[in-house]
Enzyme design. Structure first.
Site, PDB file in Angstrom:
ATOM      1  N   SER A  61       0.833  -1.200   0.000  1.00 26.96           N
ATOM      2  CA  SER A  61       0.000   0.000   0.000  1.00 26.96           C
ATOM      3  C   SER A  61       0.875   1.260   0.000  1.00 26.96           C
ATOM      4  CB  SER A  61      -0.964  -0.040   1.189  1.00 26.96           C
ATOM      5  OG  SER A  61      -1.986   0.911   1.051  1.00 26.96           O
ATOM      6  N   ASP A 207      -5.743  -3.229  -2.749  1.00 24.66           N
ATOM      7  CA  ASP A 207      -4.783  -2.966  -1.685  1.00 24.66           C
ATOM      8  C   ASP A 207      -4.195  -4.257  -1.100  1.00 24.66           C
ATOM      9  OD1 ASP A 207      -3.747  -2.312   1.055  1.00 24.66           O
ATOM     10  OD2 ASP A 207      -4.432  -0.310   0.479  1.00 24.66           O
TER      11      ASP A 207
END
Length: 733
Positions: A61, A207
């Site tokens: 991320s 993500d």
């Protein structure tokens, strides 16, 4: 050289070489955490200060973004400067900033202020795949990593790199070790429901924190000897803060992510280093404290300075190591031999050629490329517009352009809502919807329908027919029906009656857009209708009309926002010449001018705004072309439409200050307090126009930049002694 001196130098070099050979290979693990991931930059800055080299990076991320930028050869200070300069509120907006929109989209933005469009696909309404399309973030990452854009093996980057993403279909962890660096970083931080997922090699990626927020095992598998693990993961909230459904849902996700992170933390060995920046309960979506998080990351790293010092390189060796990292970014701009359309983007072959064809056969101009990307994306029909530098079978390299149509469209509906109330029993509302049937031809033509209900019902349609993609000459056939109320006053300002004016108008305009800020157009229309007394003296005459209109317009719009502008300017000049076709009326020449100028410093904003209009020839019985004043920012001490005349002029000086936000994270709703000074009036005769009889009004207001449009509540005072209170939702600037 003295043989004895040479022998001494050789003997001294042996332990230095041995030390270099024995230096442990250092891996860096950077966790996900959204805005909290800014702390990673602070850690990198301390590592550079202490001359600690990094041999491999694994990130998830925001950790993948910071790690990928560092792996591309950027220094910690360069990453710091680049990310601090970002306006995160704009970067993470749900659409391109208004300054990047095409002129047509800006015009739509002025009248349809509800921010969430609904897509129309197969007869069904659809929402976008994410609140944030991610285009601006993608453009930023492209620009920062352009010098290494041709490197597809992440082991060949200045620092070896891995990014972790999650397969949205299977839930599996996906470790990205090759391909396009920007795409890998974007995929790793695409929070589901917030960012649009990234499609890569047939997989829909989101993500990486969902599958592995702290990829310790990924970094260890890269053959390093010691790990520096930075965990900025999601904190758990106390019971007293678990008060709403979204917060409880976020807590559930945080629990799942922390469980995976704890498993990874358990594998950290005694030789490894763990850095836990003291970020408290800072939100993962709140980028306002980005700089503070960088400092907290640096502070946490300095606590481990004695252990980090054992991994440091001697000064000369470290400088040589840094120089080698920078070599990949020091070359000349890559030459572009060709421009081609990516598979799946064939629908947009024509505009891709128009916008990007000129880049072939020359070194890449990154700034010009960014401007073309902005111009094409600002037309409003794309979910993704991206580019990669690719090599073909012959070894030539060029631009491959990807243009993906809105998955929730391309047809869509925009909404507008206006409401006003003076707390004296006078209120008005209009609810509006625009249906856009996009891409009706190969040049991006549109067919729009406007439907309005309320005080002023309206139905209108127009067909936008551009002649090319870049040189935006266009034709605009149009038709509309509209009904509205017009007040009639006597010479003393006393309201005599209120007319209901209904009419049908149709015609065609021709014009041209110049860039995204400027437009000219001219056309011919026909309008006929009637006006009848709605309230007041029933003996006043009704009227019907049938006119031919010649219309011209010059328009400039570079404001960054409609409701609460920070910077920019706008200018609109409209002229309409009417020829009465019944033989019973009078020809007319009408002209209106509107000018705005906005500037800001910090939380303080100022707007200068002037408007005027004149009806040069129409007779006193022509109620259609009266100009009303009264209401918020139109002489705020008067009721809406309290005065009207054949000529008007008004100037305003407005100051407002942002005092806070009524939301959190990317859904923040800024709030303001403001005051305004207004001077102006209406006149029936040109000889009466002047500053002497101009009214002077003051107003104070509270404003919220809401999802439904700007909302204002306040009070105004007129120098005649009148005072008015107002509530206004919708367009005012």
């Amino acid at each position: 050289m003295n043989p004895r001196l040479l022998l001494v130098l050789l003997l001294a070099a042996v332990p230095i070489a041995a030390a270099a050979a024995e230096r442990p290979r250092v891996g860096l693990v950077l966790s996900g955490g959204g805005a909290r991931g800014a702390a990673h930059v602070g850690v990198l800055k301390v590592l550079e200060e202490m001359h600690v080299p990094i041999d491999a990076i694994a990130g998830t991320s925001m950790g993948a973004v910071v790690g990928g930028l560092y792996a591309s050869g950027l220094s910690a200070d360069e990453i710091d400067a680049a990310l601090r300069a970002v306006n995160w509120e704009e970067l993470l907006g749900d659409r391109p900033p208004r300054t990047d929109l095409s002129f047509r989209r800006k015009e739509e933005d002025r009248n349809f202020l509800v921010r969430l469009p609904l897509g129309l696909h197969g007869g069904e309404f659809r929402l976008p795949k994410g609140l944030v399309q991610g285009q601006r973030l993608n453009d930023l990452l492209r620009r920062l990593t352009l010098p290494v854009a041709t490197i597809e093996d992440f082991d060949a980057l200045p620092t070896r790199f891995r990014a972790v993403a999650t397969d949205l279909e299977s839930g599996e962890r996906v470790v990205l070790a090759s391909g396009d660096l920007t795409t890998a970083m974007r995929a790793s931080m695409s929070v589901p429901g917030v960012f649009v997922p990234v499609e890569r090699e047939g997989r829909l990626l989101v993500d990486g924190g969902l599958a592995d927020n702290l990829p310790v095992d990924v970094a260890r598998a890269m053959g390093v000897d010691v790990l520096i693990v930075v965990d900025v993961g999601f904190p758990l909230l106390s019971r007293d803060r678990l008060t709403t459904v979204p917060i409880i849902s976020n807590q559930m996700i945080a629990i799942l992510i922390r469980r995976n992170s704890e498993q990874q933390r358990a594998t950290i060995g005694a030789r490894d280093l763990l850095i836990d920046p003291a970020l408290g309960s800072a939100s993962s979506f709140d980028f306002r404290h980005f700089a503070a998080s960088i400092d907290k990351g640096a502070a946490a790293a300095r606590i481990l300075a004695p252990r980090l010092g054992r991994l440091a390189m001697p000064g000369p060796e470290y400088l040589a190591w840094r120089a080698r990292r920078g070599e990949a970014r020091s070359g000349a701009a890559p030459r572009i031999d060709f421009v081609r359309v990516a598979p799946g983007s064939e629908r947009y072959a024509r505009p891709i050629a128009d916008f990007f064809g000129a880049f072939a056969g020359r070194p890449l101009d990154a700034k010009a490329l960014g401007e073309r990307v902005t111009g094409f994306y600002g037309l409003g029909n794309l979910e993704t517009l991206d580019y990669e530098i690719k090599r073909d079978a012959s070894g030539q390299q060029g631009l491959e352009i990807t243009a993906i149509r809105n998955s929730w469209g391309p047809n869509y509906v925009r909404f507008g809502l206006s409401l006003s109330d003076d707390f004296e029993g006078n209120s008005a509302y209009n609810a509006t919807a625009r249906i856009v049937l996009a891409e009706i031809n190969r040049l991006g033509g549109e067919w729009t329908w406007d439907l309005q209900a309320g005080e002023s019902p309206r139905i209108a349609t127009e067909v936008y027919l551009p002649f090319s993609y870049r040189n935006r000459w266009f034709a605009l056939p149009q038709a509309k029906y509209e009904a509205r109320n017009v007040a009639l006053f006597d010479a003393g300002g006393r309201r005599l009656a209120e007319y209901r004016v209904k009419g049908v108008r149709f015609g065609v305009d021709f014009g041209r857009e110049f860039g995204s800020n400027f437009e000219i157009r001219a056309g011919v229309h026909r309008e006929d209708g009637e006006s009848r007394v709605r309230l007041g003296d029933p003996t006043l005459p009704a009227d019907s009309y049938d006119v031919r209109q010649f219309h011209a317009r010059i328009a400039y719009d570079a404001l960054d926002d409609v409701g609460f502008p920070r910077h920019g300017a706008s200018f609109f000049l409209d002229w309409t010449g009417e020829n009465d076709l019944t033989g019973a009326g009078t020809d007319a020449d009408l002209m209106t001018v509107d000018w705005q100028f906005a500037r800001s410093r910090g939380r303080n904003r100022g707007v200068l705004w002037a408007s005027m209009g004149t009806n040069l020839d129409a007779g006193p019985g022509d109620v259609r072309n009266l100009f009303p004043l009264g209401g918020f920012l139109n002489l705020s001490g008067l009721a809406p439409g309290e005065i009207a005349g054949r000529h008007f002029a008004i100037a305003r000086a407005i100051y407002y200050r942002q005092i806070g936000r009524s939301g959190t994270g990317i859904l923040d709703l800024p709030t303001y307090i403001g005051l305004a000074y207004e001077t102006g009036n209406v006149w029936d005769e040109r000889r009466d126009i002047g500053f002497g009889p101009a009214r002077k009004d003051f107003s104070v207001f509270f404003g919220v930049d809401s999802l439904l449009g700007p909302l204002y509540v306040g009070a105004g005072y007129d120098d005649s002694g009148d005072m008015a209170y107002f509530l206004s939702l919708g367009r005012s600037f």
